[in-house]
Scaffold this motif. Structure first.
Motif, PDB file in Angstrom:
ATOM      1  N   ILE A 107       0.830  -1.201   0.000  1.00  0.00           N
ATOM      2  CA  ILE A 107       0.000   0.000   0.000  1.00  0.00           C
ATOM      3  C   ILE A 107       0.865   1.252   0.000  1.00  0.00           C
ATOM      4  CG2 ILE A 107      -1.595   1.322   1.455  1.00  0.00           C
ATOM      5  CD1 ILE A 107      -3.074  -1.308   1.918  1.00  0.00           C
ATOM      6  N   TYR A 108       0.511   2.177  -0.888  1.00  0.00           N
ATOM      7  CA  TYR A 108       1.277   3.401  -1.040  1.00  0.00           C
ATOM      8  C   TYR A 108       1.097   4.331   0.157  1.00  0.00           C
ATOM      9  CZ  TYR A 108       2.579   8.048  -2.515  1.00  0.00           C
ATOM     10  OH  TYR A 108       3.151   9.285  -2.555  1.00  0.00           O
ATOM     11  N   ALA A 109       2.195   4.982   0.540  1.00  0.00           N
ATOM     12  CA  ALA A 109       2.148   6.130   1.447  1.00  0.00           C
ATOM     13  C   ALA A 109       3.332   7.005   1.062  1.00  0.00           C
ATOM     14  CB  ALA A 109       2.257   5.706   2.897  1.00  0.00           C
ATOM     15  N   GLU A 110       3.219   8.310   1.318  1.00  0.00           N
ATOM     16  CA  GLU A 110       4.310   9.208   0.915  1.00  0.00           C
ATOM     17  C   GLU A 110       5.660   8.701   1.414  1.00  0.00           C
ATOM     18  OE1 GLU A 110       3.629  13.251   2.096  1.00  0.00           O
ATOM     19  OE2 GLU A 110       1.659  13.269   1.138  1.00  0.00           O
ATOM     20  N   GLY A 111       5.668   8.204   2.625  1.00  0.00           N
ATOM     21  CA  GLY A 111       6.932   7.776   3.227  1.00  0.00           C
ATOM     22  C   GLY A 111       7.219   6.297   3.034  1.00  0.00           C
ATOM     23  N   GLN A 157      10.931  -0.349   7.328  1.00  0.00           N
ATOM     24  CA  GLN A 157       9.901  -0.865   8.224  1.00  0.00           C
ATOM     25  C   GLN A 157      10.574  -1.566   9.397  1.00  0.00           C
ATOM     26  OE1 GLN A 157       6.516  -2.820   6.945  1.00  0.00           O
ATOM     27  NE2 GLN A 157       6.100  -1.443   5.250  1.00  0.00           N
ATOM     28  N   PRO A 158       9.949  -1.501  10.565  1.00  0.00           N
ATOM     29  CA  PRO A 158      10.530  -2.229  11.692  1.00  0.00           C
ATOM     30  C   PRO A 158      10.468  -3.728  11.423  1.00  0.00           C
ATOM     31  CG  PRO A 158       8.351  -1.420  12.243  1.00  0.00           C
ATOM     32  CD  PRO A 158       8.695  -0.837  10.919  1.00  0.00           C
ATOM     33  N   VAL A 171      -6.600   4.596   3.431  1.00  0.00           N
ATOM     34  CA  VAL A 171      -5.559   3.652   3.836  1.00  0.00           C
ATOM     35  C   VAL A 171      -4.159   4.236   3.617  1.00  0.00           C
ATOM     36  CG1 VAL A 171      -5.495   2.414   1.624  1.00  0.00           C
ATOM     37  CG2 VAL A 171      -4.869   1.226   3.720  1.00  0.00           C
ATOM     38  N   ASN A 172      -3.995   5.038   2.559  1.00  0.00           N
ATOM     39  CA  ASN A 172      -2.678   5.605   2.282  1.00  0.00           C
ATOM     40  C   ASN A 172      -2.276   6.623   3.344  1.00  0.00           C
ATOM     41  OD1 ASN A 172      -4.257   5.429  -0.657  1.00  0.00           O
ATOM     42  ND2 ASN A 172      -2.339   4.345  -0.545  1.00  0.00           N
ATOM     43  N   LYS A 206      -1.430   4.868   6.623  1.00  0.00           N
ATOM     44  CA  LYS A 206      -0.067   4.324   6.615  1.00  0.00           C
ATOM     45  C   LYS A 206       0.962   5.435   6.801  1.00  0.00           C
ATOM     46  CE  LYS A 206       3.143   1.548   3.878  1.00  0.00           C
ATOM     47  NZ  LYS A 206       3.306   0.555   2.802  1.00  0.00           N
ATOM     48  N   GLN A 207       0.743   6.543   6.104  1.00  0.00           N
ATOM     49  CA  GLN A 207       1.677   7.662   6.212  1.00  0.00           C
ATOM     50  C   GLN A 207       1.715   8.197   7.640  1.00  0.00           C
ATOM     51  OE1 GLN A 207       3.862   8.703   4.257  1.00  0.00           O
ATOM     52  NE2 GLN A 207       4.466  10.685   5.100  1.00  0.00           N
ATOM     53  N   ILE A 222       3.770   5.965   9.751  1.00  0.00           N
ATOM     54  CA  ILE A 222       5.194   6.162   9.473  1.00  0.00           C
ATOM     55  C   ILE A 222       5.693   7.408  10.208  1.00  0.00           C
ATOM     56  CG2 ILE A 222       6.858   6.768   7.655  1.00  0.00           C
ATOM     57  CD1 ILE A 222       5.134   5.018   5.729  1.00  0.00           C
ATOM     58  N   GLU A 239       8.440   7.525  13.223  1.00  0.00           N
ATOM     59  CA  GLU A 239       9.666   8.313  13.039  1.00  0.00           C
ATOM     60  C   GLU A 239       9.961   9.182  14.258  1.00  0.00           C
ATOM     61  OE1 GLU A 239       9.175  10.410   9.341  1.00  0.00           O
ATOM     62  OE2 GLU A 239      10.295   8.876   8.232  1.00  0.00           O
ATOM     63  N   ARG A 279      -9.076  -3.658   4.230  1.00  0.00           N
ATOM     64  CA  ARG A 279      -7.858  -3.494   3.436  1.00  0.00           C
ATOM     65  C   ARG A 279      -6.634  -3.322   4.337  1.00  0.00           C
ATOM     66  NH1 ARG A 279      -6.761   0.771  -1.078  1.00  0.00           N
ATOM     67  NH2 ARG A 279      -5.021  -0.263  -2.099  1.00  0.00           N
ATOM     68  N   ALA A 288      -3.492  -5.903   4.512  1.00  0.00           N
ATOM     69  CA  ALA A 288      -2.109  -5.445   4.330  1.00  0.00           C
ATOM     70  C   ALA A 288      -1.252  -5.872   5.515  1.00  0.00           C
ATOM     71  CB  ALA A 288      -2.075  -3.925   4.164  1.00  0.00           C
ATOM     72  N   ASP A 317       2.772  -5.913   6.031  1.00  0.00           N
ATOM     73  CA  ASP A 317       3.080  -4.480   6.077  1.00  0.00           C
ATOM     74  C   ASP A 317       3.049  -4.015   7.537  1.00  0.00           C
ATOM     75  OD1 ASP A 317       3.165  -1.696   5.888  1.00  0.00           O
ATOM     76  OD2 ASP A 317       2.095  -1.693   3.968  1.00  0.00           O
ATOM     77  N   ARG A 318       4.235  -3.763   8.108  1.00  0.00           N
ATOM     78  CA  ARG A 318       4.318  -3.446   9.536  1.00  0.00           C
ATOM     79  C   ARG A 318       3.713  -2.079   9.846  1.00  0.00           C
ATOM     80  NH1 ARG A 318       3.968  -7.869  11.073  1.00  0.00           N
ATOM     81  NH2 ARG A 318       4.885  -7.585  13.125  1.00  0.00           N
ATOM     82  N   MET A 319       3.528  -1.264   8.833  1.00  0.00           N
ATOM     83  CA  MET A 319       2.923   0.045   9.073  1.00  0.00           C
ATOM     84  C   MET A 319       1.396  -0.006   8.991  1.00  0.00           C
ATOM     85  SD  MET A 319       4.913   2.179  10.154  1.00  0.00           S
ATOM     86  CE  MET A 319       6.623   1.938  10.569  1.00  0.00           C
ATOM     87  N   LEU A 320       0.848  -1.199   8.776  1.00  0.00           N
ATOM     88  CA  LEU A 320      -0.606  -1.372   8.816  1.00  0.00           C
ATOM     89  C   LEU A 320      -0.961  -2.646   9.602  1.00  0.00           C
ATOM     90  CD1 LEU A 320      -1.458  -0.308   5.153  1.00  0.00           C
ATOM     91  CD2 LEU A 320      -2.073   0.939   7.218  1.00  0.00           C
TER      92      LEU A 320
END
Lengths: 262, 324
Positions: A250-254, A259-260, B192-193, B196-197, B200, B204, B234, B238, B243-246
């Motif tokens: 899945i797209y995200a700007e960052g 990823q951890p 969803v995008n 995720k952002q 992130i 950070e 979704r 993911a 996908d660890r960010m989701l």
């Protein structure tokens, strides 16, 4: 995209030294750095060694699994060395590799079954390296049939279409890509398709550029695993970007942020 | 003929998050809750048993919206003026697993309450109940940024879930939660995008990905439910794909939106065919919650006591036979 980190290989001088001196800290560091950079599994290859290679493989497995918790790929032409690695491995294992040659399949399929391991299969056989995509697919079919007969689930099979150096066999780069589509339709669930990426740039200047260009082409055609150098940041960025463009992530700007670990 | 069920396996796993801290863990909670840890889509124990079934949180507010319908006020009438009593009722009478305290009073257009007043409310609720707390701000960015640090400090060590971090306003909250040991509730509006952002960006800042719970938006039956459902699904897919960010557990705030629906509010006289007004609201809230549970919600935040009982029965039915 499943990345098997290729750096723990006795062909590299620094790794050969670490093996010779049993420098566990150096091997563990290389394992950790590859996983932190995005490797989901690690290839272990003793390289040419004066010691007993089975003993070296055992030491590599023990050393690496102390440092990281990822599947390990036992990379050796000798089934006895592969078996030594499998015995030492606590977690999931990958056998690297069989070919389509009957003798190799007979030696390695039972090992994969015994240890619940995945199996990388190069589409070469007794006749050598196939000339074109059709010949690769023919060997792949034989491998899949043998795996099914032996009871190995096909989602534990990684078919390798054999990537050759562009500097030496330019026409084969395309033949390998064309074989990917044929492999995908061989069975259900489809086998994984893996490339030994760095081979494509062997002997050429601009190796990283050639590697990452070929990787994204192969991904677009359906390759879902690669033995590659995760410490090549540009390569891993290209891989992440290709995953995004293929709608696999899945797209995200960052999205390029690391990823951890799982 | 025997039927063989198709089993699906996933490479990823949803993070496991604990909310609340006992005395031994630096807090004062008599019990904590743990959510997540799933290796498959919800309620499919054949694919992978879920170690932690979904939880029921009940919402408590420091000021009640003036337009709350009578059928929502009535069962809570004796406690609406006191968040501590309200929280106690949720836990003791309704069996809430958590209390979700919404600090609406600080909003400049509501009561413009001070950060100290908000902190006092948090302390009072913490004292009143033994369960873990979810704490929500008022949604006014500047005021939330004044209130959050005082509130997280007042609940220091209690490992609450505090929100909502939104893309336009997350830094103060994340810093406060890092300082006082809380988890962060991150909200992206049905996207969803952006979700995720946001995750992130939060990681950070140094908050680990397994201290975030996701709130993918607001909706209710008939009012955008299918959008939120599909986004939640979704996100979960993911996460299961690695996908660890989701890969975070999800929360659905159900009561607020469900009770805005005209189906939950219109008097019987206006729409006789819709049936008894007293039943419609709880039914609307429960149906919304049931859908979000199927979409992967790990916690639903409810308002009406009857809804809480219904949803608990639903969870029990859906998790029956799943060996945890």
């Amino acid at each position: 995209m499943f990345v098997i980190g290729e750096r723990i290989n006795g062909m590299f001088r620094s790794v050969a030294r670490a093996i010779r001196e049993r420098d566990a800290a150096a091997i563990a560091d290389l394992a950790r750095r590859q996983v932190a950079a995005g490797a989901q599994a690690l290839d272990l290859n003793t390289g040419p060694t004066g010691d007993d290679p089975a003993e070296v493989m055992t030491w590599l497995v023990q050393t690496v699994q102390e440092a990281v918790d990822v599947p390990l790929s036992m990379d050796s032409p000798k089934p006895a060395v592969v078996a030594a690695g499998l015995r030492a491995c606590r977690g999931r294992a990958i056998i690297n590799s069989t070919t389509g040659a009957r003798e190799r399949l007979d030696a390695l399929l039972p090992l994969a079954q015994e240890f619940g391991a995945s199996l990388i299969a190069l589409t070469i056989d007794e006749r050598g390296i196939p000339r074109n995509a059709a010949a690769r697919a023919e060997i792949a079919l034989g491998i899949v049939a043998a795996a099914v007969e032996a009871g190995l689930p096909t989602d534990r099979l990684y078919l390798d279409p054999i990537v050759l150096p562009v500097s030496a066999a330019q026409d084969q780069c395309r033949e390998a890509l064309e074989a990917i589509g044929a492999f995908r339709s061989l069975c259900q669930p489809p086998p994984h398709i893996l490339i030994g990426l760095s081979n494509v740039s062997q002997g050429a200047p601009n190796r990283p550029l050639i590697n990452r260009t070929y990787l994204v082409m192969a991904m677009a055609l359906g390759v879902d695993a690669a033995i590659a150098d995760p410490l090549d940041r540009d390569l891993m960025d290209a891989l992440r970007t290709a995953s995004i463009l293929l709608n696999q992530e899945i797209y995200a700007e960052g999205y390029l942020q690391p990823q951890p670990a799982a | 003929m025997s039927l063989e069920l198709v089993k699906e396996t996933w490479p990823g796993k949803i993070f496991t998050i604990t909310i609340g801290a006992t005395a031994a863990e630096g807090g004062t909670r008599a019990r904590t809750v743990t959510l997540g840890g799933h290796g498959a889509l919800p309620f499919l124990p054949g694919d992978a048993p879920s170690p932690h079934p979904p939880l029921v949180a009940m919402e408590v507010m420091d000021v009640v919206p003036p337009d709350w319908p009578e059928h929502l006020r009535a069962p809570l009438a004796d406690v609406l003026a006191s968040p501590a009593d309200w929280a106690r009722k949720c836990v003791e009478d309704c069996g809430a697993d958590l209390v979700c305290l919404r600090l609406q009073a600080p909003h400049p257009e509501w009561k413009d309450a001070s950060p100290d007043e908000a902190a006092a409310t948090v302390r009072a609720v913490l004292q009143a109940v033994p369960v873990p707390l979810i704490i929500l701000g008022c949604g006014h960015a500047d005021k939330d940024n004044e209130v959050w640090p005082r509130v997280t400090e007042a609940a220091r060590g209690e490992r609450c879930l505090v929100g909502m971090a939104v893309p336009e306003n997350y830094k103060t909250l994340v810093v406060a939660c890092l300082a006082d040991g809380h988890n962060v509730l991150a909200e992206a509006p049905i996207d969803v995008n952006i979700q995720k952002q946001l995750n992130i960006l939060i990681t950070e800042m140094g908050l680990s990905a397994d201290r975030i719970v996701l709130h993918p938006g607001n909706a209710s039956l008939g009012y955008g439910l299918e959008y939120e459902y599909s986004i939640m699904e979704r996100i979960r897919l993911a996460g299961l794909q690695g996908d660890r960010m989701l890969s975070q557990p999800m929360l659905a705030v159900v009561g607020e939106e469900a009770w805005k629906a005209k189906e939950a509010r219109l008097p019987e006289g206006a729409m006789p065919a819709w049936g008894a007004e007293a039943l419609r609201g709880p039914a609307w809230e429960a149906a919304t919650a049931a859908a979000f549970l199927q979409a992967g919600a790990d916690m639903v935040v409810l308002v009406h006591p009857e809804t809480a009982a219904t949803v608990r029965r639903t969870i029990t039915e859906l998790t029956k036979g799943s060996a945890a």
